[in-house]
Design a protein around this motif. Structure first.
Motif, PDB file in Angstrom:
ATOM      1  N   ARG A 213     -12.402  -4.289 -60.261  1.00 28.53           N
ATOM      2  CA  ARG A 213     -11.282  -3.746 -61.263  1.00 28.53           C
ATOM      3  C   ARG A 213     -12.028  -3.228 -62.360  1.00 28.53           C
ATOM      4  NH1 ARG A 213     -10.067  -9.283 -59.989  1.00 28.53           N
ATOM      5  NH2 ARG A 213     -10.832 -10.091 -62.232  1.00 28.53           N
ATOM      6  N   ALA A 214     -13.158  -3.259 -62.853  1.00 28.90           N
ATOM      7  CA  ALA A 214     -13.768  -2.901 -63.925  1.00 28.90           C
ATOM      8  C   ALA A 214     -14.088  -1.270 -63.426  1.00 28.90           C
ATOM      9  CB  ALA A 214     -14.984  -3.345 -64.187  1.00 28.90           C
ATOM     10  N   LEU A 215     -14.577  -1.061 -62.153  1.00 29.62           N
ATOM     11  CA  LEU A 215     -15.025   0.260 -61.651  1.00 29.62           C
ATOM     12  C   LEU A 215     -13.602   1.194 -61.506  1.00 29.62           C
ATOM     13  CD1 LEU A 215     -17.575  -0.439 -58.982  1.00 29.62           C
ATOM     14  CD2 LEU A 215     -18.161   0.361 -61.139  1.00 29.62           C
ATOM     15  N   LEU A 216     -12.559   0.479 -60.971  1.00 30.29           N
ATOM     16  CA  LEU A 216     -11.203   1.297 -60.730  1.00 30.29           C
ATOM     17  C   LEU A 216     -10.556   1.506 -62.112  1.00 30.29           C
ATOM     18  CD1 LEU A 216     -10.028  -0.631 -57.486  1.00 30.29           C
ATOM     19  CD2 LEU A 216     -11.474   1.513 -57.669  1.00 30.29           C
ATOM     20  N   SER A 217     -10.958   0.665 -63.066  1.00 32.79           N
ATOM     21  CA  SER A 217     -10.232   0.713 -64.212  1.00 32.79           C
ATOM     22  C   SER A 217     -10.698   2.173 -65.013  1.00 32.79           C
ATOM     23  CB  SER A 217     -10.508  -0.191 -65.175  1.00 32.79           C
ATOM     24  OG  SER A 217     -11.550  -0.434 -65.867  1.00 32.79           O
ATOM     25  N   THR A 218     -11.720   2.775 -64.492  1.00 33.27           N
ATOM     26  CA  THR A 218     -12.148   4.070 -65.299  1.00 33.27           C
ATOM     27  C   THR A 218     -11.334   5.113 -64.974  1.00 33.27           C
ATOM     28  OG1 THR A 218     -13.663   4.434 -63.458  1.00 33.27           O
ATOM     29  CG2 THR A 218     -14.422   3.131 -65.130  1.00 33.27           C
ATOM     30  N   VAL A 219     -10.458   5.104 -63.785  1.00 31.82           N
ATOM     31  CA  VAL A 219      -9.534   6.367 -63.829  1.00 31.82           C
ATOM     32  C   VAL A 219      -8.092   6.178 -63.864  1.00 31.82           C
ATOM     33  CG1 VAL A 219     -11.097   7.122 -61.746  1.00 31.82           C
ATOM     34  CG2 VAL A 219      -9.438   5.750 -61.020  1.00 31.82           C
ATOM     35  N   GLY A 220      -7.760   4.719 -64.543  1.00 37.77           N
ATOM     36  CA  GLY A 220      -6.438   4.836 -64.812  1.00 37.77           C
ATOM     37  C   GLY A 220      -5.935   5.396 -65.808  1.00 37.77           C
ATOM     38  N   ASP A 221      -4.627   5.722 -66.036  1.00 36.59           N
ATOM     39  CA  ASP A 221      -4.161   6.787 -66.935  1.00 36.59           C
ATOM     40  C   ASP A 221      -3.135   5.643 -67.871  1.00 36.59           C
ATOM     41  OD1 ASP A 221      -1.589   8.741 -67.717  1.00 36.59           O
ATOM     42  OD2 ASP A 221      -3.188   9.668 -67.721  1.00 36.59           O
ATOM     43  N   ALA A 222      -3.292   5.445 -68.753  1.00 37.03           N
ATOM     44  CA  ALA A 222      -2.366   4.811 -69.946  1.00 37.03           C
ATOM     45  C   ALA A 222      -1.081   5.202 -69.945  1.00 37.03           C
ATOM     46  CB  ALA A 222      -2.848   4.554 -71.173  1.00 37.03           C
ATOM     47  N   ALA A 223      -0.615   6.419 -69.937  1.00 34.07           N
ATOM     48  CA  ALA A 223       0.536   7.153 -70.193  1.00 34.07           C
ATOM     49  C   ALA A 223       1.460   6.892 -68.910  1.00 34.07           C
ATOM     50  CB  ALA A 223       0.483   8.538 -70.761  1.00 34.07           C
ATOM     51  N   ALA A 224       0.943   7.216 -67.593  1.00 33.15           N
ATOM     52  CA  ALA A 224       1.792   6.898 -66.607  1.00 33.15           C
ATOM     53  C   ALA A 224       1.785   5.526 -66.235  1.00 33.15           C
ATOM     54  CB  ALA A 224       0.525   7.742 -65.390  1.00 33.15           C
ATOM     55  N   ASP A 225       1.035   4.652 -66.688  1.00 35.85           N
ATOM     56  CA  ASP A 225       0.945   3.072 -66.447  1.00 35.85           C
ATOM     57  C   ASP A 225       2.152   2.787 -67.491  1.00 35.85           C
ATOM     58  OD1 ASP A 225       0.126   0.672 -65.597  1.00 35.85           O
ATOM     59  OD2 ASP A 225      -0.569   0.213 -67.577  1.00 35.85           O
ATOM     60  N   ALA A 226       2.210   3.045 -68.356  1.00 38.59           N
ATOM     61  CA  ALA A 226       3.445   2.720 -69.293  1.00 38.59           C
ATOM     62  C   ALA A 226       4.809   3.120 -68.812  1.00 38.59           C
ATOM     63  CB  ALA A 226       3.184   3.299 -70.748  1.00 38.59           C
ATOM     64  N   ALA A 227       4.911   4.243 -68.262  1.00 43.75           N
ATOM     65  CA  ALA A 227       6.123   4.856 -67.747  1.00 43.75           C
ATOM     66  C   ALA A 227       6.517   4.033 -66.411  1.00 43.75           C
ATOM     67  CB  ALA A 227       5.858   6.297 -67.338  1.00 43.75           C
ATOM     68  N   VAL A 228       5.605   3.916 -65.415  1.00 44.77           N
ATOM     69  CA  VAL A 228       5.929   3.232 -64.357  1.00 44.77           C
ATOM     70  C   VAL A 228       6.184   1.622 -64.603  1.00 44.77           C
ATOM     71  CG1 VAL A 228       4.666   5.051 -62.786  1.00 44.77           C
ATOM     72  CG2 VAL A 228       3.605   2.844 -63.514  1.00 44.77           C
ATOM     73  N   ARG A 229       5.407   0.942 -65.474  1.00 49.56           N
ATOM     74  CA  ARG A 229       5.725  -0.560 -65.874  1.00 49.56           C
ATOM     75  C   ARG A 229       7.138  -0.624 -66.370  1.00 49.56           C
ATOM     76  NH1 ARG A 229       0.869  -1.942 -69.691  1.00 49.56           N
ATOM     77  NH2 ARG A 229       2.232  -3.725 -69.982  1.00 49.56           N
ATOM     78  N   ALA A 230       7.609   0.510 -67.088  1.00 47.91           N
ATOM     79  CA  ALA A 230       9.076   0.219 -67.672  1.00 47.91           C
ATOM     80  C   ALA A 230      10.059   0.428 -66.492  1.00 47.91           C
ATOM     81  CB  ALA A 230       9.172   1.448 -69.044  1.00 47.91           C
ATOM     82  N   GLU A 231       9.616   1.331 -65.657  1.00 50.87           N
ATOM     83  CA  GLU A 231      10.769   1.825 -64.503  1.00 50.87           C
ATOM     84  C   GLU A 231      10.705   0.502 -63.754  1.00 50.87           C
ATOM     85  OE1 GLU A 231       9.182   6.318 -64.742  1.00 50.87           O
ATOM     86  OE2 GLU A 231       9.207   5.275 -62.710  1.00 50.87           O
ATOM     87  N   ARG A 232       9.645  -0.073 -63.441  1.00 51.88           N
ATOM     88  CA  ARG A 232       9.807  -1.156 -62.375  1.00 51.88           C
ATOM     89  C   ARG A 232      10.272  -2.410 -63.100  1.00 51.88           C
ATOM     90  NH1 ARG A 232       6.675  -1.584 -57.839  1.00 51.88           N
ATOM     91  NH2 ARG A 232       5.421  -3.530 -58.764  1.00 51.88           N
ATOM     92  N   ALA A 233      10.147  -2.567 -64.525  1.00 51.69           N
ATOM     93  CA  ALA A 233      10.768  -3.629 -65.202  1.00 51.69           C
ATOM     94  C   ALA A 233      12.159  -3.404 -65.000  1.00 51.69           C
ATOM     95  CB  ALA A 233      10.236  -3.874 -66.620  1.00 51.69           C
ATOM     96  N   LEU A 234      12.842  -2.260 -65.169  1.00 53.17           N
ATOM     97  CA  LEU A 234      14.167  -1.959 -65.071  1.00 53.17           C
ATOM     98  C   LEU A 234      14.739  -2.474 -63.866  1.00 53.17           C
ATOM     99  CD1 LEU A 234      16.857  -0.667 -66.020  1.00 53.17           C
ATOM    100  CD2 LEU A 234      15.801   1.568 -65.095  1.00 53.17           C
TER     101      LEU A 234
END
Length: 314
Positions: A213-234
């Protein structure tokens, strides 16, 4: 040298998504080996039954259940999904990481443009959301149900005598099929499935998986993450899934806030409710829930109830 098994579906698009995801990781982590493993899903094995029926048999999603089960068993260490195919709730012991950016979220009409379609034109798509949105704009169209991977669906224009098909821009671009796009459909009329264009990076939550998880987190995009989390919460608040006509699109604004647009449409396209909300990008789930409340106040639950009844009777 650490070695990790990466699971995905068998389609060319799924394989392209794995390559896309692993490319920066392999560049950053030359001492780590990532091996790809194909996992067949119910929706890939059964190409004739309705996806709702396939999902019922699998006990989850027609395009993610087998991969999630393999991940939970430890057969693979990480799964690369199309995020829009994933249920909004994680299987116990699994979690989603931030996606590595996001491709174009929009849908495309292939074979024609909307204005170029003759009256009564036959347009292929198997997604209730796309059916509803097409009929809302062009009620004269004859929407034909089709299934399959991206290239076979494109070929149905010829093999089934269709005038056009609707496909995700992201999938077409990832497969190098941009030339097939006749028109990219506007977001205000055709908001995408929640998570469309993003990869769903799923891993286990146990302590043994912490280094990965620590290795993979290095390529995560915060803006994309926030957008898709909001969409999926809806989508979660509306008790929806892949088979309901809910469109959503989150976007980070220049001031750092997050804008979230949502739309619910009846299957015949005659009734449509839509709203847009803005709030802190640090609270995407709250934003999704607040938008759901506004849509419910406008009758979204009644529309989705009728949709589910119609789909279950098919």
């Amino acid at each position: 040298m650490a070695t990790y098994l990466v699971g995905s579906r068998a389609s060319n698009l799924a394989k392209a998504q794995v390559r896309e995801y692993l490319r920066p990781l392999r560049e950053r982590l030359p001492g780590v080996t990532f091996t790809h493993r194909v996992i067949l899903e119910g929706g890939d094995k059964d190409r004739k039954s309705a996806l709702s029926a396939v999902s019922a048999v699998s006990g989850g999603s027609a395009f993610s259940s087998e991969q999630e089960a393999a991940l939970a068993r430890g057969d693979v260490d990480v799964v690369v999904h199309s995020l829009k195919d994933l249920p909004t709730s994680n299987r116990q012991g699994l979690t989603l990481l931030a996606p590595p950016g996001r491709e174009d979220v929009r849908d495309a009409l292939c074979g024609s443009t909307l204005a170029g379609l003759r009256k009564g034109a036959r347009v292929g798509t198997g997604a209730p959301r796309r059916v509803a949105q097409l009929l809302a704009v062009r009620p004269d169209l004859d929407v034909v149900p089709i299934r399959g991977n991206v290239p076979p669906r494109l070929k149905k224009i010829e093999t089934m005598g269709l005038d056009a098909v609707v496909l995700a821009v992201a999938g077409l671009r990832r497969l190098g099929l941009d030339d097939a796009i006749g028109e990219v459909l506007p977001l205000d009329l055709f908001p995408p499935s929640p998570g469309q264009g993003a990869l769903g990076i799923q891993v286990r939550t146990d302590d043994d998986s912490a280094p990965l998880r620590a290795l993979l987190s290095t390529v995560g995009d915060a803006a994309a993450d926030a957008a898709v989390r909001a969409e999926r919460a809806l989508l979660a608040e509306l008790h929806g899934g892949c088979s309901v006509p809910v469109g959503a699109y989150g976007e980070t604004l220049p001031n750092g806030e997050l804008s979230l647009a949502g739309q619910v449409t009846s299957l015949d396209g005659r009734v449509r409710v839509a709203e847009t909300v803005t709030g802190p990008a640090t609270e995407p789930e709250k934003l999704g829930a607040s938008l759901a409340t506004l849509l419910i106040d406008q009758g979204a639950h009644a529309i989705l109830g009728e949709v589910r009844a119609a789909l279950s009777s098919r």
